[in-house]
Write an enzyme that holds these catalytic residues in place. Structure first.
Site, PDB file in Angstrom:
ATOM      1  N   HIS A   8       0.808  -1.390   0.071  1.00  0.00           N
ATOM      2  CA  HIS A   8       0.008   0.059   0.000  1.00  0.00           C
ATOM      3  C   HIS A   8       0.929   1.217   0.166  1.00  0.00           C
ATOM      4  O   HIS A   8       0.451   2.278  -0.663  1.00  0.00           O
ATOM      5  CB  HIS A   8      -0.711  -0.089   1.421  1.00  0.00           C
TER       6      HIS A   8
ATOM      7  N   GLN B  81     -18.817  -5.391  -0.637  1.00  0.00           N
ATOM      8  CA  GLN B  81     -17.800  -6.389  -1.424  1.00  0.00           C
ATOM      9  C   GLN B  81     -17.359  -7.543  -1.162  1.00  0.00           C
ATOM     10  O   GLN B  81     -16.705  -8.483  -1.582  1.00  0.00           O
ATOM     11  CB  GLN B  81     -16.729  -5.535  -2.055  1.00  0.00           C
TER      12      GLN B  81
ATOM     13  N   LYS C 297      -1.322  -6.378  -7.976  1.00  0.00           N
ATOM     14  CA  LYS C 297      -1.903  -7.612  -7.189  1.00  0.00           C
ATOM     15  C   LYS C 297      -3.293  -7.971  -7.653  1.00  0.00           C
ATOM     16  O   LYS C 297      -3.326  -9.177  -7.424  1.00  0.00           O
ATOM     17  CB  LYS C 297      -1.615  -7.038  -5.905  1.00  0.00           C
ATOM     18  N   ASP C 298      -3.957  -6.768  -7.826  1.00  0.00           N
ATOM     19  CA  ASP C 298      -5.598  -7.132  -7.908  1.00  0.00           C
ATOM     20  C   ASP C 298      -5.814  -6.970  -9.302  1.00  0.00           C
ATOM     21  O   ASP C 298      -6.411  -6.075  -9.740  1.00  0.00           O
ATOM     22  CB  ASP C 298      -6.438  -6.498  -6.916  1.00  0.00           C
TER      23      ASP C 298
ATOM     24  N   SER D 234       0.016  -8.820   1.372  1.00  0.00           N
ATOM     25  CA  SER D 234      -1.406  -8.754   1.609  1.00  0.00           C
ATOM     26  C   SER D 234      -1.946  -8.885   3.056  1.00  0.00           C
ATOM     27  O   SER D 234      -1.310  -9.410   4.069  1.00  0.00           O
ATOM     28  CB  SER D 234      -2.314 -10.146   0.815  1.00  0.00           C
TER      29      SER D 234
ATOM     30  N   ARG E  92      -4.336 -10.079   4.118  1.00  0.00           N
ATOM     31  CA  ARG E  92      -4.679 -11.508   4.836  1.00  0.00           C
ATOM     32  C   ARG E  92      -3.825 -12.239   5.077  1.00  0.00           C
ATOM     33  O   ARG E  92      -3.725 -13.273   5.926  1.00  0.00           O
ATOM     34  CB  ARG E  92      -5.348 -12.159   3.474  1.00  0.00           C
TER      35      ARG E  92
HETATM   36  P1  AMP Z   1      -6.709  -3.418  -0.293  1.00  0.00           P
HETATM   37  O1  AMP Z   1      -6.455  -2.841   0.867  1.00  0.00           O
HETATM   38  O2  AMP Z   1      -6.165  -4.942  -0.165  1.00  0.00           O
HETATM   39  O3  AMP Z   1      -7.982  -3.469  -0.970  1.00  0.00           O
HETATM   40  O4  AMP Z   1      -5.547  -2.699  -1.391  1.00  0.00           O
HETATM   41  C1  AMP Z   1      -5.676  -1.544  -1.851  1.00  0.00           C
HETATM   42  C2  AMP Z   1      -4.821  -1.367  -2.801  1.00  0.00           C
HETATM   43  O5  AMP Z   1      -3.460  -1.822  -2.622  1.00  0.00           O
HETATM   44  C3  AMP Z   1      -5.199  -2.091  -4.112  1.00  0.00           C
HETATM   45  O6  AMP Z   1      -5.045  -1.279  -5.253  1.00  0.00           O
HETATM   46  C4  AMP Z   1      -4.323  -3.153  -4.048  1.00  0.00           C
HETATM   47  O7  AMP Z   1      -4.221  -3.864  -5.406  1.00  0.00           O
HETATM   48  C5  AMP Z   1      -3.113  -2.540  -3.811  1.00  0.00           C
HETATM   49  N1  AMP Z   1      -2.054  -3.532  -3.258  1.00  0.00           N
HETATM   50  C6  AMP Z   1      -2.594  -4.723  -2.316  1.00  0.00           C
HETATM   51  N2  AMP Z   1      -1.428  -5.516  -2.177  1.00  0.00           N
HETATM   52  C7  AMP Z   1      -0.267  -4.909  -2.934  1.00  0.00           C
HETATM   53  C8  AMP Z   1       1.007  -5.199  -3.149  1.00  0.00           C
HETATM   54  N3  AMP Z   1       1.618  -6.392  -2.402  1.00  0.00           N
HETATM   55  N4  AMP Z   1       1.662  -4.468  -4.077  1.00  0.00           N
HETATM   56  C9  AMP Z   1       1.084  -3.506  -4.518  1.00  0.00           C
HETATM   57  N5  AMP Z   1      -0.072  -3.082  -4.316  1.00  0.00           N
HETATM   58  C10 AMP Z   1      -1.035  -3.735  -3.361  1.00  0.00           C
END
Ligand code: AMP
Length: 283
Positions: free
Chosen positions: A37, A61, A151-152, A189, A191
């Site tokens: 992030h 979601q 990543k997503d 992640s 998770r």
């Molecule tokens: P999330 O909080 O998991 O919904 O992710 C928020 C944003 O951070 C999304 O655009 C994700 O794709 C990005 N993100 C999550 N994990 C990573 C990672 N390992 N590297 C780069 N961006 C990430």
């Protein structure tokens, strides 16, 4: 860093910044922040004048209510990390702020086959919820630049589509940013922190499997290669929703490669009850 909890306050502040000619970069997240992030925050800071991060665990979601309940919340630590990264603004709305009329009655977005392929198939309704919240956040923040993580992979495609349909594509520049990984290759992640020590070590096999597909990629049928790769995961105790090689632009599975088509390998797999996703462009 200025913290906003109310949409109206945020909109007023950002309107003033726009009048001052500031270019606004936006990083939407669900919190439990990690270096992945923060890399988006840093890329936004390098490309814009003012970086805003949002933290909102969006209930609409989550197709699995238990997954929503277990989603890690680490707000104090997130704020400390955002400060170290030099983030300018944080938007931290409550569910009642984002959904004053409750979370029932979602809008319907036309997501075509994104809704039935891969994540769409295994997490029914997930991308509708993602679009619902991202549409609203884009309307509130109205950024010049939006930073998402590769990543997503499929989520990036869905949000690109949402932006086309809602007109944001004309005003917002979308940056799809590289996946940050731990030293053993596991994609960072939120998770990952739910994995126990032994599963955390095992989880590196996900990236090893994707790398194996990349190394062994050949023209002709990919069926045997994919079978070997998914057998490897299964033997190690993963329960896999999908492991596919797909067309990088359409996400349609590719079982025979002609040598020129752009490909990406994508995986979603469970380890110790935790669902992990990853992907790797192959060529
Ligand atoms: P999330 O909080 O998991 O919904 O992710 C928020 C944003 O951070 C999304 O655009 C994700 O794709 C990005 N993100 C999550 N994990 C990573 C990672 N390992 N590297 C780069 N961006 C990430």
């Amino acid at each position: 860093m200025i913290l906003f909890k109310k949409t109206n306050d945020l909109i007023k502040h950002l309107d003033n910044q726009r009048i001052l000619g500031k270019k606004i970069g936006f990083v939407p997240t669900m919190g439990a922040l990690h270096e992945g992030h923060l890399s988006l925050v840093r890329l936004s800071k390098a490309a814009t004048d003012l970086t805003i991060c949002s933290i909102f665990v969006n209930p609409t979601q989550f197709n699995d209510p238990a997954d929503f309940e277990k989603y890690p919340i680490t707000t104090d630590k997130d704020i400390a990390l955002l400060l170290t990264a030099g983030c300018d603004l944080l938007f931290l709305p409550a569910v009642s702020e984002m959904y004053p009329e409750g979370i029932m009655g979602k809008p319907e977005y036309d997501l075509g086959d994104m809704e039935t392929l891969l994540e769409g198939k295994f997490r029914p309704g997930h991308f509708q919820g993602v679009c619902q919240v991202v549409h609203q956040l884009l309307a509130q923040v109205n950024p010049h630049d939006l930073f998402l993580g590769q990543k997503d992979y499929q989520q990036c495609m869905v949000i690109d589509r949402l932006m086309q349909q809602t007109g944001f594509k004309e005003t917002v520049k979308l940056h799809i940013c590289p996946t940050l990984r731990e030293t053993d290759g596991l994609a960072m992640s939120s998770r990952n922190r739910r994995l126990n020590d032994s599963d955390r070590k095992k989880a590196a096999s996900i990236f090893r499997t994707l790398s194996y597909l990349k190394q062994q990629l050949h023209t002709g049928s990919l069926d045997a290669l994919l079978q070997t790769a998914s057998d490897q995961l299964e033997q190690e105790g993963f329960r896999t929703d999908y492991l596919v090689v797909a067309d990088a632009a359409s996400l349609q599975p590719v079982s025979t490669w002609d040598g020129s088509q752009k490909l990406v390998a994508l995986v979603a797999t469970f380890l110790g009850g935790v669902r992990l996703i990853d992907n790797l462009p192959l060529n």
